[in-house]
Write an enzyme that holds these catalytic residues in place. Structure first.
Site, PDB file in Angstrom:
ATOM      1  CB  SER A  26      -0.939   0.002   1.212  1.00  0.00           C
ATOM      2  OG  SER A  26      -0.224  -0.213   2.410  1.00  0.00           O
ATOM      3  CG  ASN A 113      -3.932  -4.976  12.955  1.00  0.00           C
ATOM      4  OD1 ASN A 113      -3.307  -4.900  11.888  1.00  0.00           O
ATOM      5  ND2 ASN A 113      -4.230  -6.123  13.533  1.00  0.00           N
ATOM      6  CB  THR A 158     -41.846  23.565  -9.261  1.00  0.00           C
ATOM      7  OG1 THR A 158     -42.991  23.898 -10.038  1.00  0.00           O
ATOM      8  CG2 THR A 158     -41.766  24.515  -8.061  1.00  0.00           C
ATOM      9  CG  HIS A 159     -42.745  20.037 -11.824  1.00  0.00           C
ATOM     10  ND1 HIS A 159     -42.933  18.733 -11.446  1.00  0.00           N
ATOM     11  CD2 HIS A 159     -43.442  20.793 -10.940  1.00  0.00           C
ATOM     12  CE1 HIS A 159     -43.739  18.689 -10.391  1.00  0.00           C
ATOM     13  NE2 HIS A 159     -44.057  19.933 -10.054  1.00  0.00           N
ATOM     14  CE  LYS A 286     -19.719  23.876 -28.137  1.00  0.00           C
ATOM     15  NZ  LYS A 286     -21.021  23.620 -27.600  1.00  0.00           N
ATOM     16  CG  ASN A 288     -17.939  23.950 -24.630  1.00  0.00           C
ATOM     17  OD1 ASN A 288     -19.007  24.385 -25.047  1.00  0.00           O
ATOM     18  ND2 ASN A 288     -17.078  23.299 -25.384  1.00  0.00           N
ATOM     19  CD  GLU A 293     -19.906  20.402 -19.765  1.00  0.00           C
ATOM     20  OE1 GLU A 293     -20.183  19.477 -20.540  1.00  0.00           O
ATOM     21  OE2 GLU A 293     -19.253  21.398 -20.113  1.00  0.00           O
ATOM     22  CE1 TYR A 320      -6.157  -3.687   9.193  1.00  0.00           C
ATOM     23  CE2 TYR A 320      -5.238  -5.866   8.757  1.00  0.00           C
ATOM     24  CZ  TYR A 320      -5.404  -4.532   8.405  1.00  0.00           C
ATOM     25  OH  TYR A 320      -4.816  -4.055   7.265  1.00  0.00           O
ATOM     26  CD  GLN A 325      -2.989  -2.512   2.117  1.00  0.00           C
ATOM     27  OE1 GLN A 325      -2.282  -2.868   3.059  1.00  0.00           O
ATOM     28  NE2 GLN A 325      -2.763  -2.907   0.877  1.00  0.00           N
ATOM     29  CE  LYS A 328      -4.349   2.428   4.272  1.00  0.00           C
ATOM     30  NZ  LYS A 328      -5.263   1.769   5.255  1.00  0.00           N
TER      31      LYS A 328
HETATM   32  N1  ARG Z   1      -1.242  -1.404   5.246  1.00  0.00           N
HETATM   33  C1  ARG Z   1      -2.144  -1.905   6.209  1.00  0.00           C
HETATM   34  C2  ARG Z   1      -3.507  -1.216   6.097  1.00  0.00           C
HETATM   35  O1  ARG Z   1      -3.559  -0.241   5.480  1.00  0.00           O
HETATM   36  C3  ARG Z   1      -1.622  -1.677   7.595  1.00  0.00           C
HETATM   37  C4  ARG Z   1      -2.086  -2.660   8.591  1.00  0.00           C
HETATM   38  C5  ARG Z   1      -1.527  -4.009   8.264  1.00  0.00           C
HETATM   39  N2  ARG Z   1      -1.762  -4.946   9.304  1.00  0.00           N
HETATM   40  C6  ARG Z   1      -1.564  -6.215   9.129  1.00  0.00           C
HETATM   41  N3  ARG Z   1      -1.747  -6.989  10.136  1.00  0.00           N
HETATM   42  N4  ARG Z   1      -1.201  -6.728   7.992  1.00  0.00           N
HETATM   43  O2  ARG Z   1      -4.488  -1.657   6.611  1.00  0.00           O
END
Ligand code: ARG
Length: 466
Positions: A26, A113, A158-159, A286, A288, A293, A320, A325, A328
């Site tokens: 990640s 975690n 309206t509408h 044009k 735009n 949009e 967990y 992951q 994010k």
């Molecule tokens: N990169 C992981 C996440 O975003 C971090 C936590 C990983 N924990 C694990 N036990 N593998 O969730």
């Protein structure tokens, strides 16, 4: 096979497959959490010292090391190799590289975690503050537009059919209200964001004497999480953030849809500033409304972010799971999209040129004063339902004769009701129609001016609080 020795590699006889490294890493996106990861780790190093796990000298070296890593990363010096896995392992690895074995003590009793949960919470607290400010800036732009065009009258719809006359300012204030609720939703969500998870360990709670309350205080979080299993599994705060972002984008998208309509030749109500419009590669004439949009188009992304996270969460057993992951990229995408949209719309709105004549002309056709004509008969004692029917018939006659209500003679009017007299014409005039709607929340100029004052005072007070 595996490229690097893993920090968790002790029980493995074989290295990680490179495809697996690439699939599971990640770091390519969670590097964005680095300032918060460092902040959390520094606080945790202090907690370990207080718990007697680290000596003062050890904690000092770790903290200085972390600060140096932060500086490296501020300068963009990150090695994004997927072998590092994630930003947490990267920073820990770099710490050990820099200060030696003692760096390996930082993770005592801690799990990624809880670490990642804290990082995301710190990140969302910071972004929420920026979003609340940017929402306010957009409200100010709308309020400035409203205030400088207090005399502009437009057809209300309206509408998407012409309905009753409105002040353009009153119409704009509707968006100020939507944004007011949006800001409040983000601020309210902070209560659930600022809950401190450290001390939860991997899931069962840490075995070390970590002073969780002191940690929360150091990080500026008013609360500590109450259940370690929940603390490492919970992403409600991120879901809520995405929901608040989705609702805000939905509002912005409606505003943009109107700007697009208003800027069309068919409406001709506004001109978009040239710096905020785009041309055509083929058609020389044009201009735009691409910004509006795209804002409308990007709204779907943010809804997608919300649904993606909800879906990722719905089948997860406690506690967990690596699925988490996936939170994010959704959160980062929503933040970038929402903030980018808020930032570009504020100057666009400020620069919007209003075609007051076109708007007023548009109120003259379409019988926007038909309700007023019925109200006039009501003022003469006719029950409303009867008045509605009488005016309906008159409108029908006007359509056939290609006339407006105000163009009818006393004689023509008298064919429909004996109640009409000379006062009718002033009663159904546009300005009279506006002024009569003087309830709180109505479009009467007096109420609109008051509404602007009220919201301006609220925004000022809110700014004082921050
Ligand atoms: N990169 C992981 C996440 O975003 C971090 C936590 C990983 N924990 C694990 N036990 N593998 O969730």
């Amino acid at each position: 096979m595996g490229k690097t020795k893993k920090a968790w590699g002790g029980r493995f006889g074989e290295g990680t497959d490179t495809q697996v490294e690439a699939y599971t890493a990640s770091i390519s996106f969670d590097w964005r959490l680095y300032p918060y990861d460092v902040q959390g780790s520094i606080a945790y190093a202090r907690a370990l010292m207080k718990a007697g796990v680290l000596t003062g000298v050890e904690a000092g070296r770790i903290i200085r090391g972390l600060e140096e890593i932060k500086k490296e990363l501020d300068k963009g010096r990150l090695d994004p190799d997927p072998a590092h896995e994630d930003i947490h392992m990267y920073i820990e690895g770099r710490l050990i590289e820099k200060i030696g074995e003692v760096g390996g003590k930082l993770h005592t009793g801690r799990s990624r975690n809880e670490q990642v949960a804290l990082d995301l919470r710190l990140y969302l607290r910071a972004e929420t503050g920026e979003i609340v400010r940017e929402i306010r800036a957009l409200q100010e732009a709308l309020l400035d537009q409203a205030e400088t065009h207090l005399d502009v009258i437009m057809p209300g719809y309206t509408h998407l059919q012409r309905a009753q006359p409105l002040l353009w300012a009153h119409h704009l204030l509707a968006y100020v209200e939507m944004l007011r609720r949006d800001g409040a939703r983000f601020r309210d969500g902070l209560q659930r964001v600022t809950v401190m998870p450290l001390g939860s360990g991997a899931l069962a709670g840490t075995a070390y004497a970590i002073d969780r309350a002191a940690l929360a205080e150091e990080l500026g979080f008013p609360e500590v999480s109450r259940n370690s299993v929940d603390a490492v599994s919970d992403r409600d705060f991120a879901v809520e953030f995405l929901a608040a972002s989705s609702i805000t984008m939905m509002h912005l998208s409606r505003l943009c849809e109107e700007i697009i309509l208003w800027a069309s030749t068919e409406f001709g109500f506004v001109d978009i500033p040239e710096a905020f419009a785009t041309g055509s590669s083929l058609m020389p004439q044009k201009k735009n409304p691409d910004v509006a949009e795209l804002a409308r188009g990007k709204t779907g992304r943010v809804f997608g972010d919300l649904i993606a996270l909800l879906t990722a969460m719905k089948g997860l057993p406690l506690s967990y799971n690596r699925d988490l992951q996936e939170d994010k990229e959704r959160v980062f995408d929503a933040v970038d999209t929402l903030r980018g949209t808020l930032q570009v719309l504020a100057p666009l709105l400020r620069g919007l040129r209003v075609n007051a004549d076109r708007m007023r002309q548009a109120t003259e056709e379409g019988f926007l004063n038909a309700t007023d004509a019925a109200d006039y008969l009501v003022s003469k004692g006719l029950p409303f339902r009867r008045a509605h029917e009488v005016v309906g018939k008159i409108v029908r006659y006007c359509i056939e004769q290609r006339k407006r209500l105000e163009e009818l003679s006393r004689e023509e009017l008298s064919r429909y009701s004996p109640l009409f007299d000379a006062g009718f014409y002033t009663y159904i005039a546009l300005d009279a129609s506006l002024h009569r709607r003087a309830v709180v929340g109505g479009t009467a100029p007096k109420q609109v001016r008051k509404a602007i004052q009220v919201i301006r005072a609220e925004l000022k007070k809110e700014m004082g609080k921050k």
